[in-house]
Design an enzyme around this catalytic site. Structure first.
Site, PDB file in Angstrom:
ATOM      1  N   TRP A 196       3.740   2.160  -2.089  1.00 12.91           N
ATOM      2  CA  TRP A 196       3.526   0.762  -1.175  1.00 12.91           C
ATOM      3  C   TRP A 196       2.508   1.005  -0.119  1.00 12.91           C
ATOM      4  CZ3 TRP A 196       4.807  -3.057  -3.651  1.00 12.91           C
ATOM      5  CH2 TRP A 196       5.852  -3.378  -4.419  1.00 12.91           C
ATOM      6  N   ASP A 251       6.071  -1.258   7.729  1.00 15.09           N
ATOM      7  CA  ASP A 251       6.556  -1.955   6.452  1.00 15.09           C
ATOM      8  C   ASP A 251       7.861  -1.243   6.329  1.00 15.09           C
ATOM      9  OD1 ASP A 251       7.545  -2.847   3.990  1.00 15.09           O
ATOM     10  OD2 ASP A 251       5.622  -2.145   2.818  1.00 15.09           O
ATOM     11  N   LYS A 256      15.370  -6.400  -0.689  1.00 21.29           N
ATOM     12  CA  LYS A 256      16.033  -4.936  -0.720  1.00 21.29           C
ATOM     13  C   LYS A 256      17.045  -4.854   0.186  1.00 21.29           C
ATOM     14  CE  LYS A 256      12.036  -4.102  -2.804  1.00 21.29           C
ATOM     15  NZ  LYS A 256      10.798  -3.895  -2.378  1.00 21.29           N
TER      16      LYS A 256
HETATM   17  C1  LIG Z   1       9.157  -4.112  -2.532  1.00 22.00           C
HETATM   18  C2  LIG Z   1       8.407  -3.659  -1.441  1.00 22.00           C
HETATM   19  C3  LIG Z   1       7.012  -4.157  -1.306  1.00 22.00           C
HETATM   20  C4  LIG Z   1       6.641  -5.467  -1.865  1.00 22.00           C
HETATM   21  O1  LIG Z   1       7.433  -6.608  -1.438  1.00 22.00           O
HETATM   22  P1  LIG Z   1       7.132  -7.801  -2.089  1.00 22.00           P
HETATM   23  O2  LIG Z   1       8.172  -8.919  -1.824  1.00 22.00           O
HETATM   24  O3  LIG Z   1       7.249  -7.904  -3.714  1.00 22.00           O
HETATM   25  O4  LIG Z   1       5.750  -8.274  -1.765  1.00 22.00           O
HETATM   26  C5  LIG Z   1       6.371  -3.688  -0.214  1.00 22.00           C
HETATM   27  N1  LIG Z   1       6.732  -2.600   0.455  1.00 22.00           N
HETATM   28  C6  LIG Z   1       7.813  -1.876   0.196  1.00 22.00           C
HETATM   29  C7  LIG Z   1       8.326  -0.787   0.941  1.00 22.00           C
HETATM   30  C8  LIG Z   1       8.779  -2.427  -0.880  1.00 22.00           C
HETATM   31  O5  LIG Z   1      10.050  -1.765  -1.062  1.00 22.00           O
END
Ligand SMILES: *Cc1c(COP(=O)(O)O)cnc(C)c1O
Length: 358
Positions: free
Chosen positions: A102, A170, A194
């Site tokens: 990511w 993030d 998540k």
């Molecule tokens: C799932 C995830 C993403 C991507 O998320 P989207 O909603 O599919 O854009 C980005 N960063 C992390 C850490 C993730 O777990």
């Protein structure tokens, strides 16, 4: 009603109590004669739901008035572009720590809009640790410093956050899992699917003084100042996801808040990592100090047994344990909504499988 043990990495398990409440309110939300999905986002009822969700999230993190809390669309991926477009000029630099898949995506996207400096990377060892701070090659003039607080695929998690430039994180896969001092960050963002709620919603907490200077080419729906000014309704927001996120915030509040979540999550993670570490059959690739309490990748001593492991797990009601192809083996995602009993069931099964086949 049979609920499985759901170890999905995302979209992921939601608290059963939350789903039960949503189901009760589905056909007739509080006497309105309609579901939340069917009402105008401008209606008094929905505006109330939205404001309550924002307040509950602010309460959970003790977010000060210096921050906007935004409920947006486009996923965390949208923010990979939204952050440079809102917070940098083309000749600014963002320092990144590359700790996994990511981070890598965020770096690639930001590179379209500004300079990126990868100050450290663990890619050479397939992202099995966080590079030591002493080895980071930080820039003197970085406008932002970006970290991925929890790498969902590799299972690597920051336990402390660096102090350098304006910090951006993030937190898609570990938001709400532990207390975080929001004041240390310029911006925190997270896709909802998540640990917050259904897909389609992205939460952004951003310091107000950083907003208002988005580049002219910034898509309007990604412009923080525009969205803040419109209470995140500059266009139609993902109303049902926002409502469900609100129910999750209330569930977190009722279950000990962020400290309560952290204690439960630590107990689950300890149980699973201890089972792995004390066996000669399973192993966890990530350095102990950097192991995620949310996503636990592990491998079997013989990967020819992976298929059998997964089939037997499913026969016992345990789903979504297959690891990401970049790591192999298994991955158990044990977010807030995954109860201790699910981890106990997994650990029991792992012990039996090892006895039989190990
Ligand atoms: C799932 C995830 C993403 C991507 O998320 P989207 O909603 O599919 O854009 C980005 N960063 C992390 C850490 C993730 O777990």
């Amino acid at each position: 009603m049979a609920r499985t043990h759901n170890f999905s990495a995302g979209p992921a398990a939601l608290p059963t109590e939350v789903l039960a409440q949503a189901s009760e309110e589905m056909l007739d939300y509080e006497g309105s004669g309609m579901s939340v999905m069917e009402m105008s986002h401008r209606s008094k009822t929905f505006v109330g739901i939205a404001a309550q969700a924002e307040q509950d999230l602010r309460d959970l993190f003790s977010v000060s008035d210096d921050y906007h809390v935004l409920f947006l669309q486009g996923g965390a991926t949208g923010q990979f572009a939204g952050i440079p477009l809102n917070l940098t000029e083309a000749d600014d630099t963002i320092d990144f720590i590359d700790t996994g898949a990511w981070s890598k995506k965020a770096i690639k996207e930001a590179g379209k809009y500004c300079n990126v400096n990868v100050a450290a990377s663990s890619s050479a060892t397939n992202y099995d640790h966080i590079p030591a701070v002493a080895d980071w090659q930080l820039s003197d003039n970085a406008k932002l410093m970006h970290v991925c607080s929890n790498e969902t695929i590799g299972g690597v998690q920051f336990k402390d956050f660096p102090e350098h430039a304006t910090l951006v994180a993030d937190m898609s896969s570990d938001i709400l899992s532990r207390p975080v001092n929001v004041d240390r960050f310029g911006l925190i963002y997270a896709g909802a699917q998540k640990n917050i709620g259904p897909a389609g919603l992205t939460v952004v907490m951003v310091r107000k003084d950083l907003c208002g200077a988005a580049r002219g080419i910034t898509p309007t729906f990604l412009d923080y100042a525009v969205q803040a000014n419109a209470d995140s309704m500059s266009n139609t927001p993902p109303t049902y996801s926002w409502y469900l996120a609100g129910l999750v915030f209330q569930w977190v509040k009722a279950n000990g808040g962020l400290a309560g979540m952290e204690a439960k999550n630590q107990a689950k993670a300890d149980l699973l990592y201890n089972a792995i570490d004390s066996s000669n059959f399973y192993s966890a690739p990530v350095a102990k100090a950097d192991r995620s309490a949310m996503n636990v990748p592990f491998t079997l001593a013989d990967d020819a047994l992976d298929g059998e492991f997964l089939a037997q797990a499913e026969a016992r009601g345990m789903f979504n344990l297959k690891g990401h192809r970049s790591v192999g083996g298994m991955r158990a995602s044990i977010y807030n909504a995954v109860p201790l009993e699910s981890v106990q069931a997994l650990v029991t099964f792992m012990g039996e499988f090892e006895n039989e086949r190990g």
